[in-house]
Each structure stands twice: as structure tokens, then as C-alpha cells.
Scaffold this active site. Structure first.
Site, PDB file in Angstrom:
ATOM      1  N   GLY A  69      -7.624   2.174 -10.148  1.00 58.22           N
ATOM      2  CA  GLY A  69      -6.746   2.407  -9.010  1.00 58.22           C
ATOM      3  C   GLY A  69      -5.784   3.573  -9.148  1.00 58.22           C
ATOM      4  O   GLY A  69      -5.345   4.150  -8.159  1.00 58.22           O
ATOM      5  N   ASP A 116      -1.480   1.749  -9.944  1.00 60.53           N
ATOM      6  CA  ASP A 116      -1.505   1.919  -8.492  1.00 60.53           C
ATOM      7  C   ASP A 116      -0.474   1.039  -7.794  1.00 60.53           C
ATOM      8  O   ASP A 116       0.243   1.486  -6.915  1.00 60.53           O
ATOM      9  CB  ASP A 116      -2.913   1.659  -7.928  1.00 60.53           C
ATOM     10  CG  ASP A 116      -3.517   0.325  -8.390  1.00 60.53           C
ATOM     11  OD1 ASP A 116      -2.841  -0.435  -9.130  1.00 60.53           O
ATOM     12  OD2 ASP A 116      -4.671   0.050  -8.025  1.00 60.53           O
ATOM     13  N   ASP A 119       2.300  -5.746  -8.176  1.00 56.88           N
ATOM     14  CA  ASP A 119       2.248  -6.943  -7.328  1.00 56.88           C
ATOM     15  C   ASP A 119       2.987  -8.065  -8.065  1.00 56.88           C
ATOM     16  O   ASP A 119       4.202  -8.130  -8.008  1.00 56.88           O
ATOM     17  CB  ASP A 119       0.776  -7.262  -7.031  1.00 56.88           C
ATOM     18  CG  ASP A 119       0.610  -8.381  -6.013  1.00 56.88           C
ATOM     19  OD1 ASP A 119       1.563  -8.659  -5.275  1.00 56.88           O
ATOM     20  OD2 ASP A 119      -0.480  -8.978  -5.950  1.00 56.88           O
ATOM     21  N   LYS A 133       4.975  -4.069  -4.152  1.00 54.91           N
ATOM     22  CA  LYS A 133       5.047  -5.070  -3.082  1.00 54.91           C
ATOM     23  C   LYS A 133       6.358  -5.827  -3.185  1.00 54.91           C
ATOM     24  O   LYS A 133       6.676  -6.402  -4.225  1.00 54.91           O
ATOM     25  CB  LYS A 133       3.872  -6.048  -3.188  1.00 54.91           C
ATOM     26  CG  LYS A 133       2.628  -5.524  -2.515  1.00 54.91           C
ATOM     27  CD  LYS A 133       1.584  -6.602  -2.404  1.00 54.91           C
ATOM     28  CE  LYS A 133       0.271  -5.983  -1.965  1.00 54.91           C
ATOM     29  NZ  LYS A 133      -0.842  -6.939  -2.071  1.00 54.91           N
ATOM     30  N   PHE A 185      -2.500  -6.590   1.980  1.00 51.98           N
ATOM     31  CA  PHE A 185      -3.488  -6.043   1.053  1.00 51.98           C
ATOM     32  C   PHE A 185      -3.831  -4.627   1.497  1.00 51.98           C
ATOM     33  O   PHE A 185      -4.313  -4.409   2.603  1.00 51.98           O
ATOM     34  CB  PHE A 185      -4.745  -6.907   0.996  1.00 51.98           C
ATOM     35  CG  PHE A 185      -5.635  -6.532  -0.152  1.00 51.98           C
ATOM     36  CD1 PHE A 185      -5.432  -7.086  -1.420  1.00 51.98           C
ATOM     37  CD2 PHE A 185      -6.652  -5.603   0.017  1.00 51.98           C
ATOM     38  CE1 PHE A 185      -6.236  -6.716  -2.487  1.00 51.98           C
ATOM     39  CE2 PHE A 185      -7.459  -5.237  -1.057  1.00 51.98           C
ATOM     40  CZ  PHE A 185      -7.253  -5.792  -2.309  1.00 51.98           C
ATOM     41  N   VAL A 186      -3.558  -3.663   0.642  1.00 47.33           N
ATOM     42  CA  VAL A 186      -3.752  -2.260   1.024  1.00 47.33           C
ATOM     43  C   VAL A 186      -4.907  -1.626   0.267  1.00 47.33           C
ATOM     44  O   VAL A 186      -5.259  -2.042  -0.843  1.00 47.33           O
ATOM     45  CB  VAL A 186      -2.472  -1.429   0.789  1.00 47.33           C
ATOM     46  CG1 VAL A 186      -1.364  -1.840   1.749  1.00 47.33           C
ATOM     47  CG2 VAL A 186      -2.002  -1.544  -0.655  1.00 47.33           C
ATOM     48  N   ASP A 223      -8.823  -0.186  -3.925  1.00 50.66           N
ATOM     49  CA  ASP A 223     -10.116  -0.596  -3.374  1.00 50.66           C
ATOM     50  C   ASP A 223     -10.096  -2.015  -2.822  1.00 50.66           C
ATOM     51  O   ASP A 223      -9.193  -2.814  -3.087  1.00 50.66           O
ATOM     52  CB  ASP A 223     -11.175  -0.567  -4.474  1.00 50.66           C
ATOM     53  CG  ASP A 223     -11.011  -1.749  -5.449  1.00 50.66           C
ATOM     54  OD1 ASP A 223      -9.893  -1.913  -5.980  1.00 50.66           O
ATOM     55  OD2 ASP A 223     -11.984  -2.502  -5.653  1.00 50.66           O
ATOM     56  N   ARG A 281     -11.656   3.503  -1.833  1.00 54.96           N
ATOM     57  CA  ARG A 281     -10.791   4.240  -2.762  1.00 54.96           C
ATOM     58  C   ARG A 281     -10.615   5.699  -2.340  1.00 54.96           C
ATOM     59  O   ARG A 281      -9.610   6.326  -2.656  1.00 54.96           O
ATOM     60  CB  ARG A 281     -11.394   4.252  -4.174  1.00 54.96           C
ATOM     61  CG  ARG A 281     -11.381   2.926  -4.883  1.00 54.96           C
ATOM     62  CD  ARG A 281     -11.682   3.159  -6.373  1.00 54.96           C
ATOM     63  NE  ARG A 281     -12.194   1.970  -7.030  1.00 54.96           N
ATOM     64  CZ  ARG A 281     -11.422   1.013  -7.539  1.00 54.96           C
ATOM     65  NH1 ARG A 281     -10.120   1.105  -7.439  1.00 54.96           N
ATOM     66  NH2 ARG A 281     -11.957  -0.024  -8.142  1.00 54.96           N
TER      67      ARG A 281
HETATM   68  P1  5GP Z   1      -0.449  -7.678 -10.593  1.00 55.74           P
HETATM   69  O1  5GP Z   1      -0.997  -7.854 -11.960  1.00 55.74           O
HETATM   70  O2  5GP Z   1       0.837  -6.877 -10.534  1.00 55.74           O
HETATM   71  O3  5GP Z   1      -0.375  -8.966  -9.823  1.00 55.74           O
HETATM   72  O4  5GP Z   1      -1.530  -6.899  -9.774  1.00 55.74           O
HETATM   73  C1  5GP Z   1      -1.757  -5.597  -9.971  1.00 55.74           C
HETATM   74  C2  5GP Z   1      -3.202  -5.297  -9.667  1.00 55.74           C
HETATM   75  O5  5GP Z   1      -3.721  -6.110  -8.587  1.00 55.74           O
HETATM   76  C3  5GP Z   1      -3.308  -3.876  -9.202  1.00 55.74           C
HETATM   77  O6  5GP Z   1      -3.541  -2.992 -10.282  1.00 55.74           O
HETATM   78  C4  5GP Z   1      -4.454  -3.942  -8.223  1.00 55.74           C
HETATM   79  O7  5GP Z   1      -5.659  -3.757  -8.910  1.00 55.74           O
HETATM   80  C5  5GP Z   1      -4.443  -5.348  -7.669  1.00 55.74           C
HETATM   81  N1  5GP Z   1      -3.755  -5.411  -6.353  1.00 55.74           N
HETATM   82  C6  5GP Z   1      -2.630  -6.078  -6.053  1.00 55.74           C
HETATM   83  N2  5GP Z   1      -2.305  -5.916  -4.762  1.00 55.74           N
HETATM   84  C7  5GP Z   1      -3.256  -5.125  -4.220  1.00 55.74           C
HETATM   85  C8  5GP Z   1      -3.478  -4.583  -2.903  1.00 55.74           C
HETATM   86  O8  5GP Z   1      -2.728  -4.772  -1.935  1.00 55.74           O
HETATM   87  N3  5GP Z   1      -4.584  -3.803  -2.746  1.00 55.74           N
HETATM   88  C9  5GP Z   1      -5.442  -3.541  -3.763  1.00 55.74           C
HETATM   89  N4  5GP Z   1      -6.489  -2.762  -3.494  1.00 55.74           N
HETATM   90  N5  5GP Z   1      -5.268  -4.027  -5.018  1.00 55.74           N
HETATM   91  C10 5GP Z   1      -4.176  -4.803  -5.237  1.00 55.74           C
HETATM   92 MG    MG Z   2      -5.758  -2.068 -10.494  1.00 55.87          MG
END
Ligand code: 5GP
Ligand code: MG
Length: 173
Positions: free
Chosen positions: A38, A94, A97, A125, A146-147, A153, A159
Site C-alpha cells: 500500500g 498507507d 487504522d 482513520k 474503506f478507501v 487496494d 491501487r
Molecule cells: P491496522 O493494522 O492499522 O488496523 O490496519 C492497517 C492496514 O489495514 C493497512 O496497511 C491497510 O492494508 C489495511 N486497511 C485499513 N483500512 C483500510 C482502508 O480503508 N482501505 C484499504 N485499502 N486498506 C485498509
Molecule cells: Mg497495508
């Protein structure tokens, strides 16, 4: 179709981030470490605007679901990481979350004993974080949708979009 963040907005923000980062590092060499896949566009755009001696590396985060590991546990495949011992490392992802991915990545990089470690995320987020973690640099804060696009992706699609959009708006159009 609803574009959440346009190509022009991304470009402008990248220039701002690059100026701030270059100002903070004061000419010192930095190793940009992107979390695949990402962060690809983010790393590529930022490094070309960054007025610093730079190196580029990548890490891959994958969720293993084996019998011997916790379901969904995150493993970092560090085979693409250059030697960062005693170097300034800027970790790029990227999107922040829950924060689990970045938290694990930070732990893995710390084991490599960099001189310093800072974190930069393209997106964050709002209201989703489960791990206390304050990125040093953040491109944009977004609502809980969700973006996709600009490296992000859905099932490895979208992407390549030069902007960031909410997935729902793409499907409905
Ligand atoms: P975390 O570990 O912070 O919960 O999630 C991070 C990972 O979840 C990011 O690197 C990404 O791969 C995926 N992710 C979380 N939210 C989104 C979203 O809105 N869109 C996309 N494409 N991936 C997301
Ligand atoms: Mg990722």
C-alpha cells in the site's frame, strides 16, 4: 463517483510533508522504509520531493493463520530491508487504522537498531485506533470508510488510481 482526496490535493500535501521532513532531518541521510504494498505510491512520490540523501527499502506484513500461530497474527517479512543499523529510518505506511500493523512494524525495525525511527502515514482513520501510537507525519485524516486508490487496494484492485476514493462510491457508480 465520489473522490475523497484528489490527485491535486495529494500532490500539494506531499510537497508540504517533504518540506517538513527535510527541515526536521537537516540534511542527514534517511532510509525510507515502506510497508508493502500500500505504501508504494507514497514512498515513490515523497522520496522524489525530499531534499535529503535518501535510501529506499520495503517490508512486507502478512497475516499468518497456521495451526501454531495465533489466528491473524502479523508476521513481518524483512527480506527487502537494507541495513539500517545506526541510520535514521522513516517508516511509511498507507493507512493507520487500528494501529496493529504499524505497531508490529515499529517493533521489528527497533530490533534492527536504527539511530532513530520516525513514522509517517498517508492516511489516518479518525476514532479507529486501538494501539496508542502517534505518527510523526500524517498526510490526511479521514472518516471511517474503506478507501482505495493511490496504492490502497480492495482485493488487489484499484491501487493504480491517482486519487483516493471510498470503495462504496466506486461500486455504486
Ligand atoms: P491496522 O493494522 O492499522 O488496523 O490496519 C492497517 C492496514 O489495514 C493497512 O496497511 C491497510 O492494508 C489495511 N486497511 C485499513 N483500512 C483500510 C482502508 O480503508 N482501505 C484499504 N485499502 N486498506 C485498509
Ligand atoms: Mg497495508
Amino acid at each position: 463517483m465520489q473522490v475523497l482526496i484528489s490527485q491535486a490535493q495529494i500532490g500539494e500535501r506531499m510537497r508540504e510533508l517533504a518540506r517538513r521532513i527535510a527541515g526536521d532531518y537537516q540534511g542527514q541521510p534517511v532510509t525510507l522504509l515502506g510497508i508493502l504494498t500500500g505504501s508504494l505510491m507514497f514512498v515513490a512520490d515523497l522520496v522524489r520531493l525530499l531534499d535529503l540523501p535518501s535510501r529506499i527499502g520495503f517490508m512486507q506484513a502478512s497475516s499468518y493463520r497456521g495451526a501454531t500461530t495465533t489466528p491473524g497474527k502479523l508476521e513481518l517479512l524483512a527480506g527487502l530491508v537494507p541495513d539500517v543499523r545506526d541510520r535514521h529510518v522513516l517508516l511509511l505506511d498507507d493507512i493507520l487504522d487500528t494501529g496493529r500493523t504499524l505497531n508490529r512494524a515499529i517493533e521489528a525495525v527497533r530490533e534492527l537498531e536504527p539511530r532513530s525511527l520516525r513514522v509517517s502515514v498517508l492516511l489516518r482513520k479518525v476514532g479507529r485506533q486501538e494501539v496508542a501510537l502517534e505518527p510523526d507525519y500524517c498526510g490526511f485524516e479521514i472518516p471511517n470508510v474503506f478507501v482505495v486508490g493511490y496504492g490502497l487496494d480492495y482485493n488487489d484492485e484499484y491501487r493504480q488510481l491517482p486519487y483516493i476514493a471510498a470503495l462504496d462510491s466506486l461500486r455504486d457508480s
